[in-house]
Design an enzyme around this catalytic site. Structure first.
Site, short mmCIF file in Angstrom:
data_model
loop_
_atom_site.label_atom_id
_atom_site.label_comp_id
_atom_site.label_asym_id
_atom_site.label_seq_id
_atom_site.Cartn_x
_atom_site.Cartn_y
_atom_site.Cartn_z
N SER A 138 0.86 -1.17 0.00
CA SER A 138 0.00 0.00 0.00
C SER A 138 0.90 1.22 0.00
CB SER A 138 -0.89 -0.02 1.25
OG SER A 138 -1.66 1.16 1.33
N LYS A 164 -1.05 -1.07 -4.43
CA LYS A 164 -2.24 -0.28 -4.07
C LYS A 164 -1.77 1.15 -3.88
CE LYS A 164 -4.68 0.07 0.32
NZ LYS A 164 -5.35 -0.75 1.36
N LYS A 166 -2.98 5.08 -2.74
CA LYS A 166 -4.02 5.84 -2.08
C LYS A 166 -4.47 6.98 -2.99
CE LYS A 166 -4.03 3.83 2.04
NZ LYS A 166 -5.24 3.27 2.67
N ASP A 191 -7.14 2.95 -3.23
CA ASP A 191 -7.89 3.01 -1.96
C ASP A 191 -8.22 4.46 -1.64
OD1 ASP A 191 -8.97 2.72 0.55
OD2 ASP A 191 -7.21 1.77 1.46
N GLU A 216 -11.07 0.59 -3.46
CA GLU A 216 -11.36 0.28 -2.06
C GLU A 216 -12.05 1.45 -1.37
OE1 GLU A 216 -7.81 -1.15 -0.16
OE2 GLU A 216 -8.64 -0.99 1.85
N ASP A 241 -13.80 -1.86 2.95
CA ASP A 241 -12.84 -1.94 4.06
C ASP A 241 -13.56 -1.41 5.31
OD1 ASP A 241 -10.86 -1.43 5.97
OD2 ASP A 241 -9.49 -0.38 4.64
N LYS A 265 -9.73 -6.91 8.00
CA LYS A 265 -8.75 -6.46 8.97
C LYS A 265 -9.15 -7.07 10.30
CE LYS A 265 -7.33 -2.19 6.73
NZ LYS A 265 -7.52 -0.72 6.65
N GLY A 293 -4.11 -3.99 6.11
CA GLY A 293 -3.09 -3.65 7.10
C GLY A 293 -3.40 -2.33 7.78
O1 OSB Z 1 -7.26 1.79 4.45
O2 OSB Z 1 -6.06 0.08 4.22
C1 OSB Z 1 -6.23 1.20 4.71
C2 OSB Z 1 -3.16 2.24 6.72
C3 OSB Z 1 -3.75 2.89 7.78
C4 OSB Z 1 -5.11 3.01 7.81
C5 OSB Z 1 -5.89 2.49 6.80
C6 OSB Z 1 -5.31 1.81 5.73
C7 OSB Z 1 -3.92 1.72 5.69
C8 OSB Z 1 -3.20 1.11 4.59
C9 OSB Z 1 -1.82 0.61 4.88
O3 OSB Z 1 -3.59 1.07 3.45
C10 OSB Z 1 -1.74 -0.86 5.01
C11 OSB Z 1 -0.38 -1.26 5.54
O4 OSB Z 1 0.60 -1.13 4.80
O5 OSB Z 1 -0.31 -1.69 6.71
MG MG Z 2 -8.38 0.67 3.09
#
Ligand code: OSB
Ligand code: MG
Length: 371
Positions: A138, A164, A166, A191, A216, A241, A265, A293
């Site tokens: 991510s 992924k 953001k 995402d 996402e 999510d 999660k 994550g």
């Molecule tokens: O939306 O998946 C998410 C990190 C913090 C809060 C929300 C998210 C995330 C990530 C990072 O996308 C996932 C990771 O690398 O642990």
């Molecule tokens: Mg997410």
């Protein structure tokens, strides 16, 4: 196996990230998290409350997790006779929300029970469908598109199976277009962390052009219903999510066709027992899942690896190497990723990685033992 928890130690730790992480709801430079150690029969199990430092992903944050665990969760579980770890979540289910705090203790109880049985945690939760977990990364919002392209190149070269990125209004279509120009054939997804509303439906439809694996959580953190018309308007599958906090909600979202994929999660759903239920609902309905994550330290990361050995975790998840987050992790060895973009599952009892207690002591800012 029946057990009692006769002691709980909460530890608040602080760990700077190797690189800041930015989502549509903000930027994080340093993580602060609560570790939960539960002891019974002279053995300890460990968990991590996976909430953020601020109540921006969901309602929880580090300090709320501390208070919920200390004042509401611990008194309910200390000295209670549990027939099995699967009963622990129900004991705190009267607490509204705060699944990540509840889940931190629940996961620790599963780890304890696995260790009492001398079994790896992944086997104990019913996993073991694969020996290696497929990994993606991510990548947060960057200051420039050039930096994003550089990061993607590094991760693809390291072997990660999907990227992924953001997105948020102002960092979406144009940026994805650049990424696709540079990397036409990588597995790519986006995402939004709840940054859009149904008013953006025409804007979001333009994403179909980039053949993303999925988008996402485009709409609000607590919204399932509005994803139905959005999914109907998009070719790209929606992955939910934030808004899936229970197997009940997963079933509802699937039934109303709000999504084609769900990210599980562990903390968001309150621990392993509920995570397995979410998994089972998705599997029964042919909805693939993957492991999300929350920038976890080693213990939460190892729990995610165990969960991702359940059979329906067929898509690469967000669980990646410790070194992408930390210059030093709290487990030794840290989580490592092969050149194939996989994590090899370990067979030691419990979550499978020894804790670096010396380092843990150095980064602990608050500690309390409850009996
Ligand atoms: O939306 O998946 C998410 C990190 C913090 C809060 C929300 C998210 C995330 C990530 C990072 O996308 C996932 C990771 O690398 O642990
Ligand atoms: Mg997410």
């Amino acid at each position: 196996m029946s057990f009692r928890i006769d002691q709980i130690t909460l530890r608040h730790i602080r760990m700077p990230l190797v690189h800041f992480f930015e989502t549509s709801f903000g930027r994080t430079y340093e993580r602060a998290m609560i570790l939960v150690e539960v002891s019974g029969g002279g053995i300890s199990g460990w968990g991590e409350a996976t909430c953020g430092e601020n109540p921006f992903y969901n309602e929880e944050w580090t300090d709320s997790a501390w208070l919920i665990l200390r004042d509401y969760v611990a008194p309910r579980v200390l000295h209670h006779e549990f027939g099995a770890a699967g009963e622990v979540g129900a004991r705190t289910a009267h607490i509204r929300g705060h699944n990540m705090a509840r889940g931190g203790l629940e996961a620790a109880a599963w780890d304890l029970e696995a260790r009492l049985l001398g079994k790896p945690l992944y086997q104990h939760i019913g996993g073991g469908a694969r020996r290696e977990i497929p990994c993606g990364v991510s990548i947060g919002i960057q200051d420039t598109v050039a930096q994003l392209l550089q990061k993607i190149e590094t991760e693809i070269k390291a072997g990660y199976q999907r990227i992924k990125m953001k997105i948020k209004p102002g960092w979406d279509i144009d940026v994805i277009k650049e990424v696709r120009k540079e990397f036409p054939s990588i597995k790519l997804m986006a995402d939004a962390n709840s940054a859009y509303t149904l008013k953006d439906i025409d804007h979001l439809r333009r994403l179909d052009e980039f053949y993303l694996m999925m988008i996402e959580q485009p709409l609000a953190h607590d919204e399932i219903i509005d994803h139905v018309p959005l999914q109907a308007a998009l070719q790209t599958p929606i992955c939910l999510d934030e808004c899936i906090r229970s197997s009940h909600q997963a079933g509802q979202a699937i039934r109303m066709k709000a999504c084609g994929i769900i990210n599980i999660k562990l903390g968001r759903v309150g621990g392993f027992a509920e995570a397995v239920k979410v998994h089972d609902v998705c599997q029964a309905n042919n909805i693939p899942v993957w492991c999300g994550g929350m920038l976890e330290a080693g213990i939460g990361r190892a729990h995610n690896i165990a969960m991702a050995t359940l059979p329906d975790f067929v898509l690469p998840g967000d669980v990646s190497a410790s070194k992408r987050y930390w210059s030093r992790d709290i487990i030794t060895p840290p989580v490592e990723v092969t050149g194939r973009g996989t994590i090899v599952v370990r067979d030691e009892p419990g979550f499978g990685y020894p804790i670096d207690m010396d380092f843990l002591k150095q980064i602990t800012v608050r500690e309390e033992t409850l009996r």
